[in-house]
Design an enzyme around this catalytic site. Structure first.
Site, PDB file in Angstrom:
ATOM      1  N   LYS A 124       0.817  -1.215   0.000  1.00 24.50           N
ATOM      2  CA  LYS A 124       0.000   0.000   0.000  1.00 24.50           C
ATOM      3  C   LYS A 124       0.845   1.257   0.000  1.00 24.50           C
ATOM      4  O   LYS A 124       0.443   2.277  -0.567  1.00 24.50           O
ATOM      5  CB  LYS A 124      -0.955   0.017   1.204  1.00 24.50           C
ATOM      6  CG  LYS A 124      -2.165  -0.889   1.009  1.00 24.50           C
ATOM      7  CD  LYS A 124      -3.354  -0.377   1.794  1.00 24.50           C
ATOM      8  CE  LYS A 124      -4.557  -1.285   1.609  1.00 24.50           C
ATOM      9  NZ  LYS A 124      -5.672  -0.906   2.465  1.00 24.50           N
ATOM     10  N   LYS A 206      -7.627 -11.870  -9.291  1.00 25.63           N
ATOM     11  CA  LYS A 206      -8.860 -11.859  -8.501  1.00 25.63           C
ATOM     12  C   LYS A 206      -9.734 -10.661  -8.864  1.00 25.63           C
ATOM     13  O   LYS A 206      -9.207  -9.589  -9.156  1.00 25.63           O
ATOM     14  CB  LYS A 206      -8.484 -11.750  -7.016  1.00 25.63           C
ATOM     15  CG  LYS A 206      -8.992 -12.915  -6.186  1.00 25.63           C
ATOM     16  CD  LYS A 206      -8.462 -12.842  -4.783  1.00 25.63           C
ATOM     17  CE  LYS A 206      -9.406 -12.100  -3.875  1.00 25.63           C
ATOM     18  NZ  LYS A 206      -9.055 -12.204  -2.445  1.00 25.63           N
ATOM     19  N   LYS A 209     -12.550  -4.443  -6.504  1.00 21.73           N
ATOM     20  CA  LYS A 209     -13.401  -3.266  -6.690  1.00 21.73           C
ATOM     21  C   LYS A 209     -12.627  -2.110  -7.281  1.00 21.73           C
ATOM     22  O   LYS A 209     -13.201  -1.182  -7.813  1.00 21.73           O
ATOM     23  CB  LYS A 209     -14.081  -2.866  -5.388  1.00 21.73           C
ATOM     24  CG  LYS A 209     -13.192  -2.598  -4.207  1.00 21.73           C
ATOM     25  CD  LYS A 209     -14.069  -2.327  -2.970  1.00 21.73           C
ATOM     26  CE  LYS A 209     -13.292  -2.506  -1.696  1.00 21.73           C
ATOM     27  NZ  LYS A 209     -14.159  -2.608  -0.529  1.00 21.73           N
TER      28      LYS A 209
END
Ligand code: TRP
Length: 357
Positions: A124, A206, A209
């Site tokens: 991140k 995968k 969103k």
């Protein structure tokens, strides 16, 4: 202190489960079939706490008006998917201040070194290099607080959160060892079922969103038309249809995701979508799709998925419309959660030596 009793005769001594979900972006079918269906199924056997983790969300910049709205959207969608607020406790993390309070204390029992080993922090901070804030770094401590406040026995976690749960266990053990038994040491909960839904555009990745390509993800708020269009445009491998050999291999796989998906990821994903939206067994699926082309397979899958999601969306619209009712539900959830969280925090404060009035 109050009359709320989360341990009533119905909840009895059921093991406690806690899980958290961020209110950013909408829920998609990967969340539904990978996690939420499992949550729904656990509600009788376990005392479940589901929290909408808005405190976690601000580790990345959010638009305030959107975040505010998303928390309600998510609550409504979780209820539409089958989270039953008579059985489980559904609440927004920021409504229970004990989360932030315990996080502060646990920050003082967590090493910088431990936190810098978290792979999600590394990922991140690379992704949001313009805003590597201290919250992003201590994110796992807040997550540990979420879990430990409720003395959770089990935490359903995906692969990406396993390391955070390990850290939670370490922090809890350290605290218990320093003082005396305070926290239950939580175990990961690996659900028996749970499908791994892949991106419709890159079926080896995968579904997510935050995929830049909106055709890759089916959101639970998508209309029938959008669902069908996305499935019809799904990327499939260029190979020919299932061969005899494929069938044998396919049927030999008992569990989703199929090993088969390594060879034919696009097709395997379509089959998975069909399986999860109809609950038809593999043999039934093979029967349905054998000998037909990709176009027809997609139509069948698209139809089934639209049919599966339609009632969820209808319920969602219904629930989301009545904002007052929704707020009442969340307020009741926060009250139940806080009654439990408060007890744990009080113990912690006492043990570390805070003078109480
Ligand atoms: N970190 C989790 C995620 O990004 C969300 C989360 C926050 C969570 N607190 C939790 C998950 C407690 C399980 C338990 O998916």
């Amino acid at each position: 202190m109050n009359s709320i009793n989360t341990n009533d005769s119905k909840s009895g001594n059921r093991p406690i489960i806690l899980s958290g979900i961020q209110p950013t972006g909408g829920l998609h079918i990967g969340n539904l079939f990978g996690a939420i269906k499992n949550w729904v199924a656990m509600q009788d056997e376990y005392q479940c706490y589901f929290t909408i983790v808005d405190l976690h969300s601000i580790t990345v910049r959010q638009i305030p008006a959107e975040l505010r709205k998303s928390s309600l959207d998510l609550a409504a969608m979780l209820i539409a998917c089958g989270i039953d607020t008579d059985k489980s406790v559904l609440f927004v993390q920021s409504h229970v201040p004990e989360h932030a309070q315990l996080a502060w204390v646990l920050n003082c029992y967590t090493g910088m070194g431990e936190l810098s080993r978290m792979t999600q922090f590394k990922d991140k901070s690379a992704e949001h290099y313009e805003n590597v804030n201290a919250g992003l770094f201590t994110y796992p401590v807040l997550m540990a607080s979420d879990i430990l406040l409720y003395q959770a026995d089990l935490v359903p976690v995906g692969e990406d959160q396993k390391q955070h749960l390990e850290l939670t266990r370490d922090i809890a053990q350290r605290f218990n060892h320093n003082y005396s038994d305070t926290f239950k040491i939580p175990e990961p909960y690996i659900p028996k079922t749970g499908a791994r839904i892949m991106s419709l555009q890159e079926p080896t990745k995968k579904m997510s969103k935050s995929d830049g390509n909106s055709k890759a993800t089916i959101f639970l708020t998508d209309s029938d038309e959008e669902i069908k269009n996305k499935i019809k445009r799904a990327v499939t491998d260029s190979g020919e249809l299932l061969t005899e050999e494929d069938y044998v291999e396919f049927l030999a796989d008992e569990k989703l995701p199929y090993n088969f998906s390594q060879k034919r990821p696009g097709l395997a994903n379509l089959i998975t979508l069909y399986q999860v939206s109809t609950n038809i067994g593999l043999e039934g699926i093979v029967e349905k799709i054998s000998g037909i082309g990709f176009g027809d397979i997609k139509s069948i899958v698209a139809e089934a998925m639209a049919e599966h999601l339609n009632p969820i969306r209808t319920r969602y619209n219904e629930i989301r419309k009545d904002e007052n009712k929704l707020k009442e539900i969340l307020s009741a959830g926060a009250e139940k959660a806080q009654a439990v969280a408060f007890k744990t925090l009080r113990k912690v404060y006492k043990k570390v030596g805070f003078y109480s009035l």
